[in-house]
Design a protein around this motif. Structure first.
Motif, PDB file in Angstrom:
ATOM      1  N   PHE A  74      43.651  39.932  39.655  1.00  0.00           N
ATOM      2  CA  PHE A  74      42.684  40.777  39.685  1.00  0.00           C
ATOM      3  C   PHE A  74      41.218  39.694  40.418  1.00  0.00           C
ATOM      4  O   PHE A  74      40.594  39.682  41.137  1.00  0.00           O
ATOM      5  CB  PHE A  74      41.372  40.937  38.483  1.00  0.00           C
ATOM      6  CG  PHE A  74      41.945  41.557  37.570  1.00  0.00           C
ATOM      7  CD1 PHE A  74      41.699  43.157  38.847  1.00  0.00           C
ATOM      8  CD2 PHE A  74      42.504  41.873  36.873  1.00  0.00           C
ATOM      9  CE1 PHE A  74      41.754  44.400  38.044  1.00  0.00           C
ATOM     10  CE2 PHE A  74      43.148  43.779  36.213  1.00  0.00           C
ATOM     11  CZ  PHE A  74      42.795  44.390  36.907  1.00  0.00           C
ATOM     12  N   GLY A  75      41.566  38.367  39.997  1.00  0.00           N
ATOM     13  CA  GLY A  75      41.336  36.570  40.734  1.00  0.00           C
ATOM     14  C   GLY A  75      41.375  36.752  42.162  1.00  0.00           C
ATOM     15  O   GLY A  75      40.202  36.818  43.429  1.00  0.00           O
ATOM     16  N   SER A  76      42.363  37.836  42.621  1.00  0.00           N
ATOM     17  CA  SER A  76      43.780  37.503  44.539  1.00  0.00           C
ATOM     18  C   SER A  76      42.401  38.197  45.026  1.00  0.00           C
ATOM     19  O   SER A  76      41.361  37.970  45.924  1.00  0.00           O
ATOM     20  CB  SER A  76      45.007  37.569  43.137  1.00  0.00           C
ATOM     21  OG  SER A  76      45.368  36.550  43.300  1.00  0.00           O
ATOM     22  N   VAL A  77      41.856  39.922  44.118  1.00  0.00           N
ATOM     23  CA  VAL A  77      41.466  40.747  45.074  1.00  0.00           C
ATOM     24  C   VAL A  77      40.232  39.842  44.887  1.00  0.00           C
ATOM     25  O   VAL A  77      39.749  40.101  46.812  1.00  0.00           O
ATOM     26  CB  VAL A  77      40.883  42.049  43.398  1.00  0.00           C
ATOM     27  CG1 VAL A  77      40.114  43.055  43.971  1.00  0.00           C
ATOM     28  CG2 VAL A  77      42.238  42.399  43.262  1.00  0.00           C
ATOM     29  N   VAL A  78      39.739  39.768  44.102  1.00  0.00           N
ATOM     30  CA  VAL A  78      38.058  39.782  44.809  1.00  0.00           C
ATOM     31  C   VAL A  78      38.365  37.776  45.730  1.00  0.00           C
ATOM     32  O   VAL A  78      37.050  38.285  45.713  1.00  0.00           O
ATOM     33  CB  VAL A  78      37.246  38.671  43.123  1.00  0.00           C
ATOM     34  CG1 VAL A  78      35.754  37.998  43.307  1.00  0.00           C
ATOM     35  CG2 VAL A  78      37.000  39.928  42.343  1.00  0.00           C
ATOM     36  N   GLY A  79      39.192  36.766  45.450  1.00  0.00           N
ATOM     37  CA  GLY A  79      39.159  36.199  45.765  1.00  0.00           C
ATOM     38  C   GLY A  79      40.099  36.562  48.028  1.00  0.00           C
ATOM     39  O   GLY A  79      38.556  36.291  48.886  1.00  0.00           O
ATOM     40  N   VAL A  80      40.161  37.249  47.764  1.00  0.00           N
ATOM     41  CA  VAL A  80      40.947  37.803  49.277  1.00  0.00           C
ATOM     42  C   VAL A  80      39.400  39.014  50.223  1.00  0.00           C
ATOM     43  O   VAL A  80      39.251  38.530  51.252  1.00  0.00           O
ATOM     44  CB  VAL A  80      41.664  38.599  49.842  1.00  0.00           C
ATOM     45  CG1 VAL A  80      42.010  39.479  50.393  1.00  0.00           C
ATOM     46  CG2 VAL A  80      42.795  37.892  48.560  1.00  0.00           C
ATOM     47  N   SER A  81      38.961  39.824  49.071  1.00  0.00           N
ATOM     48  CA  SER A  81      37.623  40.379  49.786  1.00  0.00           C
ATOM     49  C   SER A  81      36.817  39.669  50.301  1.00  0.00           C
ATOM     50  O   SER A  81      35.960  39.640  50.882  1.00  0.00           O
ATOM     51  CB  SER A  81      37.854  41.942  48.522  1.00  0.00           C
ATOM     52  OG  SER A  81      36.916  41.410  47.206  1.00  0.00           O
ATOM     53  N   LEU A  82      35.908  38.844  48.857  1.00  0.00           N
ATOM     54  CA  LEU A  82      35.241  38.540  49.102  1.00  0.00           C
ATOM     55  C   LEU A  82      35.144  37.090  50.089  1.00  0.00           C
ATOM     56  O   LEU A  82      34.529  37.002  51.002  1.00  0.00           O
ATOM     57  CB  LEU A  82      34.405  37.666  47.879  1.00  0.00           C
ATOM     58  CG  LEU A  82      32.962  37.189  47.884  1.00  0.00           C
ATOM     59  CD1 LEU A  82      31.952  38.252  47.918  1.00  0.00           C
ATOM     60  CD2 LEU A  82      32.805  36.459  46.108  1.00  0.00           C
ATOM     61  N   GLY A  83      36.592  36.193  50.146  1.00  0.00           N
ATOM     62  CA  GLY A  83      36.361  35.406  50.865  1.00  0.00           C
ATOM     63  C   GLY A  83      36.230  36.388  52.705  1.00  0.00           C
ATOM     64  O   GLY A  83      35.514  35.695  53.381  1.00  0.00           O
ATOM     65  N   PHE A  95      45.614  46.707  47.719  1.00  0.00           N
ATOM     66  CA  PHE A  95      46.659  46.578  46.974  1.00  0.00           C
ATOM     67  C   PHE A  95      47.203  45.479  46.122  1.00  0.00           C
ATOM     68  O   PHE A  95      47.816  45.870  45.303  1.00  0.00           O
ATOM     69  CB  PHE A  95      47.122  46.702  48.744  1.00  0.00           C
ATOM     70  CG  PHE A  95      48.247  47.714  49.075  1.00  0.00           C
ATOM     71  CD1 PHE A  95      48.978  48.781  48.782  1.00  0.00           C
ATOM     72  CD2 PHE A  95      46.760  48.220  49.925  1.00  0.00           C
ATOM     73  CE1 PHE A  95      49.496  49.404  49.736  1.00  0.00           C
ATOM     74  CE2 PHE A  95      46.931  49.315  51.192  1.00  0.00           C
ATOM     75  CZ  PHE A  95      48.374  49.809  50.961  1.00  0.00           C
ATOM     76  N   VAL A  96      45.997  44.425  46.384  1.00  0.00           N
ATOM     77  CA  VAL A  96      45.965  43.561  45.354  1.00  0.00           C
ATOM     78  C   VAL A  96      45.269  44.312  43.996  1.00  0.00           C
ATOM     79  O   VAL A  96      46.232  44.276  42.731  1.00  0.00           O
ATOM     80  CB  VAL A  96      45.758  42.496  45.270  1.00  0.00           C
ATOM     81  CG1 VAL A  96      45.893  41.532  44.818  1.00  0.00           C
ATOM     82  CG2 VAL A  96      45.973  41.422  46.684  1.00  0.00           C
TER      83      VAL A  96
END
Length: 448
Positions: free
Chosen positions: A174-183, A291-292
């Protein structure tokens, strides 16, 4: 205080009887005892999100770094793998140190370090400086997963440990989702440096809140298991017992190997959609985040399925982990062979959903095969395996292969690693009964 020294079931029964008798003041205490563990979980989970947001935001800015600094795929992969490598190398020693120095203080120090290191990523002026900053991110994040879950489990009854472990580990995705999309969005509109800066500021704010709310004393007051007193195990077995049980070794290996492909998907799906679907970096990051999110959701759902299936037969956890690996192997193996389009996306989605489905059950198996006094170190050892065999190795190997075969060619090979994971888990299932007997012998010896 008497409630904290009884067994898991006794506090509930005692509180219930006092409440039924109408003793004043019991209901607020009961509500407090119920609320505080969930507050600990929420804050520890929030920091875990920050951990992975700081780690995975790099994937969203790969296209910018490749263009601005003319980096190769292997160099980009090294920026990802250096974090996982440090986590793999330092998790166990730092977990052992945290058990002795203090888990809360350790978590605060870790989160502060990775947040400051992420800020250093934002001001890096070349590849070498960014690599050094990412090295520090890895040092800060090294033992957070194992120490964090140990803190959470210490204030919850064992009957929900499997569910909590799966949910906590899914927090990484979930952190990866936010990190990738928001980043990705921040990088397109403000520049890639602001992507790192935003993650750093969020981490520092969360660590300040965590430090105010969570303390060693309050954790000790809410501790559930008998072997915990003021956060320190009373009856201990040697740390060497983590490595003398063959069934546990199989869980370590199977868990680490099944993370290989999941780690590749976390790191390389933004670039995959950018290169092969022609999406702009921000749109590629948003699609990849779906996908994440499937990976994260699959971890939770797979954990629930495993708990249901193995409720009366714990050995079925091994069969569930094998099944999840087989499904992902077939779906991803076929999906990456197809051309771009809906059929490929559907198969990749199914494969992603089960890509890390074995993570929660594997953690539960490790917890069930290790003595409570070294359980956090056992989970730390599993984290080492996850990082060395999966999170560090996967993205780096694919980066090297991509320089030679192209990214798609490298991704087509990746699912084959599940075969090794399946073998390890199958062997572990055969050794599981002997592993339980060995654990019983260790517990008896420790009690004597």
């Amino acid at each position: 205080m008497g409630l904290t020294s009884t067994t898991t079931e006794q506090p509930v029964d005692t509180t219930a009887s006092l409440t039924d008798s109408g003793v004043s003041g019991v209901r607020p205490a009961r509500r407090s005892r119920r609320a505080y563990p969930w507050l600990v979980f929420a804050l520890t989970f929030a920091l875990l999100l920050s951990d992975y947001m700081s780690r995975q935001v790099l994937s969203a800015v790969f296209p910018f770094l490749k263009s601005e600094w003319a980096l190769s795929d292997s160099q980009l992969a090294s920026l990802t793998s250096i974090v996982a490598l440090m986590v793999g190398l330092l998790t166990l020693p730092l977990s052992l140190l945290a058990d002795r120095w203090g888990r809360v203080k350790s978590l605060v120090l870790m989160a502060t370090l990775w947040s400051i290191a992420t800020l250093l990523c934002a001001i890096a002026s070349n590849y070498e400086q960014l690599l050094a900053a990412r090295f520090l991110v890895g040092v800060g994040e090294a033992a957070y997963g194992s120490v964090g879950i140990a803190v959470v489990l210490s204030v919850f009854a064992p009957r929900v440990h499997s569910t909590l472990s799966g949910a906590f580990m899914a927090g990484g995705s979930f952190g990866s989702v936010v990190g990738v999309s928001l980043g990705g969005v921040i990088a397109v509109h403000l520049g890639w440096r602001w992507s790192f800066a935003a993650m750093a500021v969020l981490g520092l704010l969360l660590v300040a809140l965590f430090r105010i709310v969570v303390t060693e004393r309050r954790l000790a007051d809410h501790a559930v298991e008998q072997h915990v007193a003021n956060g320190v195990p009373v009856t201990r077995v040697p740390v060497s017992t983590l490595f003398t049980n063959p069934a546990v070794w199989c869980a370590y290996l199977g868990g680490g190997l099944q993370m290989f492909t999941a780690a590749v998907l976390l790191a390389w799906t933004p670039s995959f959609f950018n290169r092969y679907y022609g999406l702009a970096p921000d749109k590629a990051a948003v699609v990849a985040s779906v996908f994440v999110l499937l990976i994260a959701t699959g971890m939770i759902v797979s954990g629930i399925i495993t708990d249901r299936v193995s409720r009366n037969a714990p050995e079925r956890k091994w069969l569930c982990t094998i099944a999840f690996c087989v499904i992902s192997l077939l779906a991803l193996g076929i999906g990456f062979q197809l051309g771009t389009g809906a059929p490929q996306l559907i198969l990749l989605g199914v494969g992603a959903f089960f890509a890390a489905g074995s993570s929660g059950p594997t953690a539960a198996m490790v917890a069930g095969l290790t003595h409570p006094s070294v359980r956090s170190s056992g989970l730390g050892t599993l984290t080492v395996a996850n990082n060395i065999l999966g999170l560090a190795t996967g993205p780096f190997i694919v980066g090297i292969l991509a320089d030679r075969l192209g990214l798609l060619g490298a991704l087509q090979i990746t699912p084959l690693v599940y075969v090794l994971a399946i073998v390890a888990l199958a062997v572990g299932k055969r050794l599981y009964p002997a592993g339980l007997r060995k654990l019983a012998a260790q517990s008896t010896a420790a009690a004597d």
